[in-house]
Design an enzyme around this catalytic site. Structure first.
Site, PDB file in Angstrom:
ATOM      1  N   ALA A 178       0.850  -1.193   0.000  1.00 49.00           N
ATOM      2  CA  ALA A 178       0.000   0.000   0.000  1.00 49.00           C
ATOM      3  C   ALA A 178       0.887   1.244   0.000  1.00 49.00           C
ATOM      4  CB  ALA A 178      -0.903  -0.017   1.234  1.00 49.00           C
ATOM      5  N   ASP A 179       0.403   2.299  -0.635  1.00 50.00           N
ATOM      6  CA  ASP A 179       1.120   3.578  -0.701  1.00 50.00           C
ATOM      7  C   ASP A 179       2.515   3.431  -1.303  1.00 50.00           C
ATOM      8  OD1 ASP A 179      -1.038   4.856   0.586  1.00 50.00           O
ATOM      9  OD2 ASP A 179      -0.243   4.257   2.556  1.00 50.00           O
ATOM     10  N   ARG A 180       2.675   2.434  -2.132  1.00 49.19           N
ATOM     11  CA  ARG A 180       3.973   2.149  -2.778  1.00 49.19           C
ATOM     12  C   ARG A 180       5.077   1.835  -1.769  1.00 49.19           C
ATOM     13  NH1 ARG A 180       3.717   5.484  -8.404  1.00 49.19           N
ATOM     14  NH2 ARG A 180       1.805   4.492  -9.001  1.00 49.19           N
ATOM     15  N   LEU A 181       4.663   1.417  -0.587  1.00 51.78           N
ATOM     16  CA  LEU A 181       5.658   0.981   0.398  1.00 51.78           C
ATOM     17  C   LEU A 181       5.858  -0.524   0.177  1.00 51.78           C
ATOM     18  CD1 LEU A 181       7.187   2.634   2.476  1.00 51.78           C
ATOM     19  CD2 LEU A 181       5.601   1.806   4.216  1.00 51.78           C
ATOM     20  N   HIS A 182       6.471  -0.824  -0.951  1.00 50.89           N
ATOM     21  CA  HIS A 182       6.590  -2.217  -1.366  1.00 50.89           C
ATOM     22  C   HIS A 182       7.563  -2.994  -0.481  1.00 50.89           C
ATOM     23  CE1 HIS A 182       4.748  -0.333  -4.766  1.00 50.89           C
ATOM     24  NE2 HIS A 182       5.851   0.286  -5.125  1.00 50.89           N
TER      25      HIS A 182
END
Ligand code: FMN
Length: 201
Positions: A178-182
């Site tokens: 989520a939120d590009r917090l890969h």
């Protein structure tokens, strides 16, 4: 399941095969498709898709024409980077880099025999990556082969056709967060085992 240092398999090839099976079961249309990059000795990279045809602790196997562009690169500079990208069941990417070796003749023969007749004929007819005068030239060669090698004759494996194995040295698992917090976990080969580190996304 969360992608974390404690839950992934200590062997990256086991983990890759787990993700691969999960993608296939989830309906990913061609989970075995991978991009393979090679480079010339003067550092010019190129990449193309191939099909993963073997996966075990020794590495990733694919089959091709060893006189193709990729084959010429690998002869002079036997290192490669492979890349998988899956959307199912979750968005994932796996990168593998390492040295490349030729698969032995016995294994190449076994895979050759498992291929459909037409695919074997076209591998004989086509010198991969060479310029050809037109599609008609290839079709003519196929017709000649069909005549020279009737249905029940097994076309022999051309010596130029065979497998390569990418022996993993660095493997990175990536899963969308989520939120590009890969999540990114990198395995690095170290004295016969694997060190796992988390990378910033
Ligand atoms: C999904 C997909 C799978 C492919 N699988 C293979 C393969 O397993 N072996 C192969 O030699 N070429 C395969 N190709 C064709 C290669 O991408 C490429 O055109 C060919 O190997 C010549 O590459 P080169 O000129 O860089 O050597 C595949 C292409 C696609 C799109």
């Amino acid at each position: 399941m969360a992608v974390d240092e404690a839950s992934v398999d200590p062997d990256p090839m086991t983990q890759l095969s787990r993700w691969f099976e999960t993608a296939r079961t989830a309906g990913e249309p061609m989970p075995e498709a991978m991009a393979v990059a090679t480079a010339t000795t003067n550092g010019r990279p190129s990449s193309r898709m191939v099909l993963l045809r073997g996966l075990d602790h020794r590495g990733l196997v694919f089959y091709t024409d060893r006189e193709s562009d990729k084959g010429r690169d690998l002869k002079a500079n036997p290192f490669s980077a492979a890349l998988f990208h899956w959307l199912l069941p979750v968005h994932r990417q796996v990168r593998v880099t390492g040295a490349v070796e030729e698969v032995d003749d016995e294994q190449s023969d076994a895979y050759w025999r498992s291929r459909p007749l037409g695919a074997r004929r076209s591998a004989v007819a086509s010198h991969q990556s060479e310029v050809v005068g037109g599609r008609a030239v290839l079709e003519q060669r196929m017709a000649e082969l069909a005549e020279a090698l009737p249905e029940e004759t097994e076309p022999p494996r051309p010596p130029r056709w065979g497998g390569y194995r990418i022996r993993p040295e660095v493997v990175e698992l990536w899963e969308e967060g989520a939120d590009r917090l890969h999540d990114r976990l990198r395995y690095q080969a170290q004295f016969g085992s694997w060190r796992i580190e988390r990378l910033s996304p």
